[in-house]
Design a protein around this motif. Structure first.
Motif, mmCIF file in Angstrom:
data_model
loop_
_atom_site.group_PDB
_atom_site.id
_atom_site.type_symbol
_atom_site.label_atom_id
_atom_site.label_comp_id
_atom_site.label_asym_id
_atom_site.label_seq_id
_atom_site.Cartn_x
_atom_site.Cartn_y
_atom_site.Cartn_z
ATOM 1 N N VAL A 203 -35.801 65.267 37.308
ATOM 2 C CA VAL A 203 -35.239 64.765 35.999
ATOM 3 C C VAL A 203 -34.902 65.771 34.985
ATOM 4 C CG1 VAL A 203 -36.283 63.309 33.998
ATOM 5 C CG2 VAL A 203 -36.978 62.726 36.384
ATOM 6 N N ARG A 204 -35.696 66.833 35.124
ATOM 7 C CA ARG A 204 -35.413 67.933 34.214
ATOM 8 C C ARG A 204 -34.172 68.406 34.483
ATOM 9 N NH1 ARG A 204 -39.419 72.795 33.310
ATOM 10 N NH2 ARG A 204 -40.694 71.083 32.841
ATOM 11 N N GLN A 205 -33.523 68.744 35.881
ATOM 12 C CA GLN A 205 -32.169 69.193 35.988
ATOM 13 C C GLN A 205 -31.295 68.392 35.597
ATOM 14 O OE1 GLN A 205 -31.977 70.753 40.042
ATOM 15 N NE2 GLN A 205 -33.800 72.414 39.666
ATOM 16 N N ALA A 206 -31.211 67.052 35.801
ATOM 17 C CA ALA A 206 -30.398 66.204 35.392
ATOM 18 C C ALA A 206 -30.241 66.001 34.024
ATOM 19 C CB ALA A 206 -30.679 64.616 35.990
ATOM 20 N N VAL A 207 -31.467 65.919 33.162
ATOM 21 C CA VAL A 207 -31.164 65.683 31.660
ATOM 22 C C VAL A 207 -30.556 66.965 31.241
ATOM 23 C CG1 VAL A 207 -32.364 65.846 29.588
ATOM 24 C CG2 VAL A 207 -33.188 64.103 31.521
ATOM 25 N N GLN A 208 -30.759 68.263 31.801
ATOM 26 C CA GLN A 208 -29.945 69.272 31.355
ATOM 27 C C GLN A 208 -28.599 69.271 31.373
ATOM 28 O OE1 GLN A 208 -32.408 72.395 33.536
ATOM 29 N NE2 GLN A 208 -33.617 72.573 31.771
ATOM 30 N N VAL B 63 -18.336 53.173 26.218
ATOM 31 C CA VAL B 63 -17.873 53.555 27.738
ATOM 32 C C VAL B 63 -18.406 54.905 28.197
ATOM 33 C CG1 VAL B 63 -15.929 54.135 29.246
ATOM 34 C CG2 VAL B 63 -16.204 51.826 27.798
ATOM 35 N N ILE B 64 -18.206 55.957 27.359
ATOM 36 C CA ILE B 64 -18.723 57.341 27.374
ATOM 37 C C ILE B 64 -20.202 57.485 27.728
ATOM 38 C CG2 ILE B 64 -18.877 59.733 26.580
ATOM 39 C CD1 ILE B 64 -16.066 59.023 25.062
ATOM 40 N N VAL B 65 -21.062 56.887 26.873
ATOM 41 C CA VAL B 65 -22.469 56.660 26.769
ATOM 42 C C VAL B 65 -22.918 56.077 28.097
ATOM 43 C CG1 VAL B 65 -24.470 55.930 25.685
ATOM 44 C CG2 VAL B 65 -22.738 57.231 24.428
ATOM 45 N N LYS B 66 -22.282 54.751 28.394
ATOM 46 C CA LYS B 66 -22.919 54.124 29.475
ATOM 47 C C LYS B 66 -22.547 54.919 30.884
ATOM 48 C CE LYS B 66 -21.928 49.504 28.187
ATOM 49 N NZ LYS B 66 -21.118 48.208 28.208
ATOM 50 N N GLN B 67 -21.304 55.390 31.089
ATOM 51 C CA GLN B 67 -21.172 56.357 32.228
ATOM 52 C C GLN B 67 -22.015 57.518 32.218
ATOM 53 O OE1 GLN B 67 -18.704 55.196 34.799
ATOM 54 N NE2 GLN B 67 -20.120 57.009 35.722
ATOM 55 N N SER B 68 -22.181 57.970 31.045
ATOM 56 C CA SER B 68 -22.786 59.324 31.255
ATOM 57 C C SER B 68 -24.248 59.165 31.538
ATOM 58 C CB SER B 68 -22.919 60.030 29.934
ATOM 59 O OG SER B 68 -21.465 60.445 29.652
ATOM 60 N N GLN C 58 -25.302 56.675 33.591
ATOM 61 C CA GLN C 58 -25.107 56.253 34.933
ATOM 62 C C GLN C 58 -25.129 57.635 35.647
ATOM 63 O OE1 GLN C 58 -22.299 53.379 36.370
ATOM 64 N NE2 GLN C 58 -22.282 52.569 34.112
ATOM 65 N N ASP C 59 -24.487 58.498 35.341
ATOM 66 C CA ASP C 59 -24.237 59.909 35.994
ATOM 67 C C ASP C 59 -25.459 60.664 35.972
ATOM 68 O OD1 ASP C 59 -21.813 59.303 36.175
ATOM 69 O OD2 ASP C 59 -20.706 60.420 34.788
ATOM 70 N N VAL C 60 -26.200 60.667 34.895
ATOM 71 C CA VAL C 60 -27.453 61.536 34.805
ATOM 72 C C VAL C 60 -28.460 60.660 35.628
ATOM 73 C CG1 VAL C 60 -29.356 61.911 33.185
ATOM 74 C CG2 VAL C 60 -27.185 62.435 32.456
ATOM 75 N N ALA C 61 -28.503 59.424 35.344
ATOM 76 C CA ALA C 61 -29.338 58.507 36.416
ATOM 77 C C ALA C 61 -29.134 58.877 37.812
ATOM 78 C CB ALA C 61 -29.458 56.999 36.028
ATOM 79 N N VAL D 118 -21.380 64.463 29.559
ATOM 80 C CA VAL D 118 -20.768 63.683 28.415
ATOM 81 C C VAL D 118 -19.301 64.308 27.903
ATOM 82 C CG1 VAL D 118 -20.864 63.156 25.934
ATOM 83 C CG2 VAL D 118 -22.769 62.908 27.333
ATOM 84 N N ASP D 119 -19.392 65.656 27.989
ATOM 85 C CA ASP D 119 -18.024 66.351 27.820
ATOM 86 C C ASP D 119 -16.972 65.969 28.987
ATOM 87 O OD1 ASP D 119 -19.179 67.519 25.712
ATOM 88 O OD2 ASP D 119 -19.438 69.506 26.668
ATOM 89 N N ALA D 120 -17.415 65.708 30.332
ATOM 90 C CA ALA D 120 -16.389 65.262 31.351
ATOM 91 C C ALA D 120 -16.133 63.981 31.025
ATOM 92 C CB ALA D 120 -17.192 65.490 32.572
ATOM 93 N N ASN D 121 -16.917 63.090 30.813
ATOM 94 C CA ASN D 121 -16.448 61.783 30.568
ATOM 95 C C ASN D 121 -15.478 61.502 29.119
ATOM 96 O OD1 ASN D 121 -17.749 60.633 32.917
ATOM 97 N ND2 ASN D 121 -19.803 60.749 31.978
#
Length: 157
Positions: free
Chosen positions: A137-142, A22-27, A29-32, A148-151
């Motif tokens: 893309v770069r800013q989102a990936v950073q 769940v954490i990885v999926k949500q994270s 989605q958030d980055v995307a 992940v920590d927030a999720n």
């Protein structure tokens, strides 16, 4: 007592595995969502803004694809200038799968990184134009670790 302890450990382990998915999926989605954050009306002469997708006609944001485990699971729509539905595209993710979210428009790298064109590359007033990158893309990936920590914080017992 040992069966209760063993059952408790087993339940905790299963919950932890579910939480990781769940954490990885949500994270993801958030980055995307961050990397495909549109900025309508960015046309020639508009103020420059990094970290957002310039949307004039919608082809760039509509070129976004999602792959999970090497299989195309989501695709944007250039006609409506919409990225894919990330929740649906990532629904089949399981721990260990690779997630790829990317722009497929041929000019996407130029928007991300910027480009130069003109008479020469000297920038000496000869008509050269340097167009800086948007780095969406770069800013989102950073932001991945903070996302992940927030999720993950939502699952602390």
């Amino acid at each position: 007592m040992t069966q209760n302890f063993a059952a408790s450990v087993k339940n905790w382990t299963e919950k932890a595995k579910r939480n990781v998915d769940v954490i990885v999926k949500q994270s993801a989605q958030d980055v995307a969502r961050q990397m495909t954050q549109p900025k309508d009306g960015l046309v020639r002469g508009a103020p420059f803004e990094t970290g957002v997708v310039p949307v004039d006609e919608g082809q760039l944001i509509g070129s976004v694809i999602v792959q999970v485990g090497g299989t195309l699971t989501g695709q944007g729509n250039a006609a409506s200038a919409q990225p894919p539905d990330y929740a649906s595209a990532l629904a089949g993710f399981e721990t260990g799968d690779t997630i790829i979210v990317g722009f497929t428009a041929p000019y996407a790298p130029m928007i991300e990184y910027g480009w130069s064109f003109g008479a020469d590359d000297t920038n000496e007033g000869t008509g050269d134009v340097d167009v800086p990158g948007r780095f969406m893309v770069r800013q989102a990936v950073q932001n991945w670790q903070a996302i992940v920590d927030a999720n993950a914080g939502r699952f602390k017992d």
